[in-house]
Design a protein around this motif. Sequence first.
Motif, short mmCIF file in Angstrom:
data_model
loop_
_atom_site.label_atom_id
_atom_site.label_comp_id
_atom_site.label_asym_id
_atom_site.label_seq_id
_atom_site.Cartn_x
_atom_site.Cartn_y
_atom_site.Cartn_z
N GLY A 22 -13.10 0.50 -29.07
CA GLY A 22 -11.90 -0.26 -28.70
C GLY A 22 -10.66 0.60 -28.65
N LYS A 23 -10.60 1.62 -29.52
CA LYS A 23 -9.46 2.52 -29.59
C LYS A 23 -9.92 3.95 -29.44
CE LYS A 23 -5.63 3.86 -32.63
NZ LYS A 23 -5.00 3.66 -33.96
N ASN A 28 -5.35 7.53 -29.16
CA ASN A 28 -5.00 6.27 -29.83
C ASN A 28 -4.64 5.15 -28.87
OD1 ASN A 28 -5.37 7.43 -32.41
ND2 ASN A 28 -3.28 8.27 -32.37
N TRP A 30 -5.61 1.81 -26.65
CA TRP A 30 -6.54 0.69 -26.79
C TRP A 30 -7.11 0.28 -25.44
CZ3 TRP A 30 -8.27 -1.42 -31.33
CH2 TRP A 30 -7.57 -1.08 -32.49
N ASN A 31 -8.41 -0.09 -25.46
CA ASN A 31 -9.11 -0.66 -24.29
C ASN A 31 -9.04 0.26 -23.07
OD1 ASN A 31 -9.72 -3.03 -25.78
ND2 ASN A 31 -7.71 -3.89 -25.28
#
Length: 457
Positions: A22-23, A28, A30-31
């Motif tokens: 997800g990360k 860093n 997300w998605n």
Amino acid sequence: MAKIKTIYVCQQCGYENPKWLGKCPECNSWNTMVEEQKSTSVTSSVITSAQNVTSEPKSIMVIKSGEKERFDTGISELNRVLGGGLVRGSLTLISGAPGIGKSTILLQTANSIASKYGKVLYVSGEESEEQIKIRGDRLSTINENLLIVSETDMEAIEIHINNIKPVFVIIDSIQTVFKPSVTSAPGSVSQVRECSNSIMRIGKSSNIPFFIVAHVTKQGELAGPRVLEHMVDTVLSFEGERTEEFRILRTMKNRFGTTSEIGVFEMCEEGLLAISNPSGVFLEETNFNQEGSVVIGIMEGSRPILVEIQALVTETKAPMPRRTAVGVDYSRVSLILAVLEKKLKIPFYNCDVYVNVVGGLNIEGTSGDLGLALALISSIKGNEIPLEKMLVFGEIGLTGEIRPVAFGERIVNEASKMGFKNIILPYRNTQKLKKQDINIIGVNTLKEAFSKVFNKR
């Protein structure tokens, strides 16, 4: 034979992982992990024999420099940001918000080079040939050497380049181009990397300069993998608002010239017009001796620019006062407010503060600190600047001292040409100045600048 395996690739930084995350642990984000197929060979690697090596080390003394082999783009401001013109075999990446004028300046550049040097190929993956022709009619960029093709297949584009042998190629945009051998979607990390490698190979081997258009995100950053910025030779960024007439073309990276150089353009019906005197344009509507308004001098690359900075300070009953900065680094505004409160005992804790740079220019560096501080003082005190046609520049330290800035003499010379009569600047900058017809006021501290400008102790 090749074995196909599935990996997940971050679309921001290119990080690869066998499982979905997800990360992204690298950047860093997300998605951003997208599934892609990767082909790996299970056969033993082939070692290239010495007989097949065609390259040969050469002395640096006998290698011909490509620095002087440049194309004149026909646009003076574009030549400036490129470092003097378009270098043969170079890869230039240009990015900007939709509608900012990327396609317009590229079409004007293509027409100018086609009229001087030979065939130019404009590859469009977003517009049809008819749409580009309509823009060309509007901009009067019609030349028989300007060839247009609507294509997104990288292999087909390479065939067109080999057949036409152009002197200049434009790819609009890199996010729409794909290679059939790569299974991922256009615009993905794998596609952008492979297509950029092909473009770089063609450009370097054939000595053809390329202009590559790239999309930007909502935050104004370059969309797609960061590897693209590392591969190209020059990165240009178009800044400005679509509702405003002025555009800023800024150099973010340049292997053939200086960085942080800017070009100023005006958008009109005939296209983008180069502005050779940006200081005059930015100060055209300036009314001097107004409350909260100060003209500052800054350096953009090798060019001194004079621009108006405005500040509005209003008392508020809200528990958390607002701080809004347009064209200036927000953290820099907070730092100057803290110094003013500490050294001059001027309270800003119960006031909303708004700062704006006129003309849409984004100021980088610290040379505008002193002008910003005086504009804030003028607004909160409700006093106009008493000195006639005053220019200010200088860096403010945390202890309230005024530090010198680089190329101060160039800013003073620009102010003299523009008809300024008073200049507030760091005292150490005055020691390097030649005799001027302008009233030069050197200051060492913020308190000294306040007393000399507003005649108060």
